[in-house]
Write a protein that holds these residues in place. Sequence first.
Motif, PDB file in Angstrom:
ATOM      1  N   LEU A   4       0.841  -1.192   0.000  1.00 22.74           N
ATOM      2  CA  LEU A   4       0.000   0.000   0.000  1.00 22.74           C
ATOM      3  C   LEU A   4       0.875   1.240   0.000  1.00 22.74           C
ATOM      4  O   LEU A   4       1.890   1.308   0.690  1.00 22.74           O
ATOM      5  CB  LEU A   4      -0.895   0.021   1.241  1.00 22.74           C
ATOM      6  N   LEU A  87      -6.866   4.777   3.930  1.00 19.65           N
ATOM      7  CA  LEU A  87      -6.886   5.176   2.528  1.00 19.65           C
ATOM      8  C   LEU A  87      -8.149   5.975   2.231  1.00 19.65           C
ATOM      9  O   LEU A  87      -9.059   6.065   3.060  1.00 19.65           O
ATOM     10  CB  LEU A  87      -6.860   3.947   1.608  1.00 19.65           C
ATOM     11  N   ILE A  89     -10.950   6.224  -1.039  1.00 20.90           N
ATOM     12  CA  ILE A  89     -11.435   5.879  -2.371  1.00 20.90           C
ATOM     13  C   ILE A  89     -11.993   7.145  -2.999  1.00 20.90           C
ATOM     14  O   ILE A  89     -12.921   7.753  -2.463  1.00 20.90           O
ATOM     15  CB  ILE A  89     -12.531   4.795  -2.325  1.00 20.90           C
ATOM     16  N   ILE A 126      -6.742   1.962  -4.156  1.00 18.68           N
ATOM     17  CA  ILE A 126      -6.212   1.098  -3.103  1.00 18.68           C
ATOM     18  C   ILE A 126      -4.722   0.839  -3.309  1.00 18.68           C
ATOM     19  O   ILE A 126      -3.902   1.125  -2.444  1.00 18.68           O
ATOM     20  CB  ILE A 126      -7.013  -0.223  -3.049  1.00 18.68           C
ATOM     21  N   TRP A 127      -4.366   0.296  -4.475  1.00 19.52           N
ATOM     22  CA  TRP A 127      -2.969  -0.014  -4.748  1.00 19.52           C
ATOM     23  C   TRP A 127      -2.265   1.069  -5.569  1.00 19.52           C
ATOM     24  O   TRP A 127      -1.065   1.020  -5.756  1.00 19.52           O
ATOM     25  CB  TRP A 127      -2.860  -1.364  -5.474  1.00 19.52           C
ATOM     26  N   ASP A 221     -10.771  -6.769   0.497  1.00 17.39           N
ATOM     27  CA  ASP A 221      -9.990  -7.000  -0.720  1.00 17.39           C
ATOM     28  C   ASP A 221      -9.186  -8.285  -0.519  1.00 17.39           C
ATOM     29  O   ASP A 221      -8.355  -8.367   0.392  1.00 17.39           O
ATOM     30  CB  ASP A 221      -9.053  -5.821  -0.979  1.00 17.39           C
TER      31      ASP A 221
END
Length: 285
Positions: A4, A87, A89, A126-127, A221
């Motif tokens: 991450l 995080l 989104i 996310i990544w 995930d």
Amino acid sequence: MKTLIMPENQTMRTSSLQIVTFIVVVLYGTFAFALDPIGPPATNIEQSQFVIGAEFSHSEMDLELKNGMWIEYLDGVFWDTGDAVDLKIKDFEVNRSYVHLGYGIADNCEAFFRLGGSSAEFGDSIWEDSENFDSRSEPAIGIGIKATFYEDDYFQLGGLFQTNWAEYDGKLDASHWAAPDFVEVDTVEVQLALGLTCKLSDSVSVYAGPFAHFVSGELNDTYSEVDSGTGGLLNSKYIWDIEQDSVLGGFFGARAQLSENCFLNIELQHTSSSEAFGLGIAWRF
């Protein structure tokens, strides 16, 4: 193992259809289209009357992923676990289509139920590896209540409470990945609204007001890859709690009376981190 990346912190109308068309063009052209439609926050049905309709909404919102953790299994045996970074989104897009059924429980109070389908998508959040998520169309339900607090010949003051539940299952994938992640998103949304409806003519009204929007839920995930050290199959799962990025916003809309008992609503909702467009048609009886 994936790593991450820490994020950086008219006036009167000549016809009702002309007004409706104008608003659609302005809203569509200005905003990237969902929060559920609010509609006029005061009820327009009497006790024991019903209203049935169809609704569509499209929204984009930013969601916070917090209190995360990850867990790994190597060849089916527990391997390791730890905390995942928080995080965000960005532009979580949702399309919803509902059948709406309302009932007048009093002359100034209406309860309603929604049943329909919902789908969602987002990308590169996310990544941060050019990945995209698309869900299947999934069932969605909602309930709510609205009440009229004041009414005269030209104005109505009302309030609304509504909530919805949705689940999105799909794949998170990128063109250069060997295999996709499998993502599940479960959300509950709550809206509280207070608004004023102003009658412009016998067939056209506008409405507006503030609202509060709350989101809670969970994002999972899951993915598999070959562990470079052992050569075994490494299964990893990340889990985060979901929260809204902003709470307070405002809404604006217009209602056109197409016939004595048929109404068309068009509206826009906006907070600092979300936008939504709603469209609905309803018949009372």
